[in-house]
Scaffold this motif. Structure first.
Motif, PDB file in Angstrom:
ATOM      1  N   VAL A  13       0.837  -1.197   0.000  1.00 45.02           N
ATOM      2  CA  VAL A  13       0.000   0.000   0.000  1.00 45.02           C
ATOM      3  C   VAL A  13       0.874   1.250   0.000  1.00 45.02           C
ATOM      4  O   VAL A  13       0.620   2.222  -0.703  1.00 45.02           O
ATOM      5  CB  VAL A  13      -0.947   0.001   1.224  1.00 45.02           C
ATOM      6  N   THR A  14       1.958   1.206   0.797  1.00 45.14           N
ATOM      7  CA  THR A  14       2.877   2.342   0.869  1.00 45.14           C
ATOM      8  C   THR A  14       3.511   2.612  -0.486  1.00 45.14           C
ATOM      9  O   THR A  14       3.613   3.749  -0.932  1.00 45.14           O
ATOM     10  CB  THR A  14       3.972   2.075   1.906  1.00 45.14           C
ATOM     11  N   THR A  20       2.721   7.466  -7.303  1.00 44.29           N
ATOM     12  CA  THR A  20       1.518   8.084  -7.882  1.00 44.29           C
ATOM     13  C   THR A  20       1.847   8.608  -9.275  1.00 44.29           C
ATOM     14  O   THR A  20       3.018   8.824  -9.630  1.00 44.29           O
ATOM     15  CB  THR A  20       1.053   9.245  -7.006  1.00 44.29           C
ATOM     16  N   PRO A  21       0.872   8.848 -10.117  1.00 50.27           N
ATOM     17  CA  PRO A  21       1.098   9.419 -11.457  1.00 50.27           C
ATOM     18  C   PRO A  21       1.854  10.740 -11.410  1.00 50.27           C
ATOM     19  O   PRO A  21       2.693  11.013 -12.263  1.00 50.27           O
ATOM     20  CB  PRO A  21      -0.324   9.602 -11.992  1.00 50.27           C
ATOM     21  N   GLU A  22       1.570  11.547 -10.400  1.00 52.36           N
ATOM     22  CA  GLU A  22       2.247  12.828 -10.276  1.00 52.36           C
ATOM     23  C   GLU A  22       3.734  12.632 -10.005  1.00 52.36           C
ATOM     24  O   GLU A  22       4.590  13.335 -10.570  1.00 52.36           O
ATOM     25  CB  GLU A  22       1.614  13.644  -9.150  1.00 52.36           C
ATOM     26  N   PHE A  23       4.041  11.652  -9.137  1.00 50.87           N
ATOM     27  CA  PHE A  23       5.445  11.377  -8.818  1.00 50.87           C
ATOM     28  C   PHE A  23       6.179  10.838 -10.049  1.00 50.87           C
ATOM     29  O   PHE A  23       7.324  11.208 -10.315  1.00 50.87           O
ATOM     30  CB  PHE A  23       5.522  10.361  -7.680  1.00 50.87           C
TER      31      PHE A  23
END
Length: 255
Positions: A13-14, A20-23
């Motif tokens: 989960v972490t 994320t897509p932004e990262f």
């Protein structure tokens, strides 16, 4: 057993939260910037290497011209004109040999002879017209002065910008690039008042000039090329300052 599964699930989960897509987008941007910076750095480094190579090649050309002039100066052949006759004297092992050549068009013949004196063919295969040799002993500068000026010629050696023939009454103006490493006029901005500059013309006559002024002007200021010397023989040396935004002017007069 359940505790281990719970820990593994927490890790998964972490990871999902971090990736994320932004990262991912930021990471791609960082990679792109890194490769772009590396490419620009390599390009700049290559340009610097090529520029230095080009300057070294130009230095070879100027020194080749200088050697050609100096070798011509050791030739014992002299040419003079007496009563519409060209006198050619060649000295060999202390013995003089003289030949007289009648000419029908003395002016034309004389122009051809003069043209041959100041032509040098360098290793690059090009013909360069020279007027003099400039030497500044305190800076270790010695270069031929080309009789014309252009962007291409300034890369090869010092250029005559304006004025009379070398070592004649008037203001003989010479321009040269301020190259890093001291090539051409790279050391000129550091010269001091009172130092000596030597000009040797194509007849072999050398006159010494003493520096009496050094200052900076805007590139559009050409007042330093004025020919008002009150009957004196002067020289003006021009190059760029370290930033390239100003011109360094060094003036000297015959001593």
């Amino acid at each position: 057993m359940r505790t281990k599964k719970k820990t593994v699930n927490q890790i998964l989960v972490t990871e999902r939260v971090i990736m994320t897509p932004e990262f991912k987008k930021k990471r791609k941007l960082y990679k792109f910037n890194f490769f772009l910076f590396s490419f620009l750095a390599c390009t700049l480094f290559s340009c610097c290497i090529y520029a230095e190579y080009d300057r070294n090649k130009s230095e070879e050309v100027s020194q080749d011209i200088l050697m050609d002039i100096q070798l011509a100066g050791t030739d014992n052949t002299t040419i003079s004109v007496e009563d519409d006759v060209i006198i050619v004297k060649a000295l060999a092992e202390g013995e003089g040999q003289e030949a007289e050549i009648d000419v029908t068009d003395l002016v034309t013949k004389g122009e051809k002879i003069s043209a041959k004196v100041n032509e040098s063919i360098a290793e690059d295969g090009k013909v360069y017209h020279t007027e003099a040799i400039l030497k500044i002993p305190c800076l270790g500068i010695e270069y031929p002065v080309l009789s014309d000026t252009s962007e291409e010629l300034l890369k090869k050696s010092l250029n005559k910008i304006w004025g009379p023939k070398p070592n004649e009454v008037g203001n003989y103006v010479i321009g040269g690039h301020n190259y890093r490493g001291g090539k051409m006029f790279g050391k000129l901005p550091s010269i001091s008042i009172g130092e000596i500059v030597e000009i040797t013309d194509l007849t072999g006559r050398t006159i010494k000039y003493k520096i009496y002024s050094k200052y900076e002007v805007d590139p559009t200021d050409v007042s330093c090329t004025s020919q008002r010397t009150n009957g004196k023989k002067e020289i003006t040396l021009i190059t760029c300052n370290s930033s390239g935004k100003k011109r360094v002017v060094v003036k000297a007069e015959e001593i």
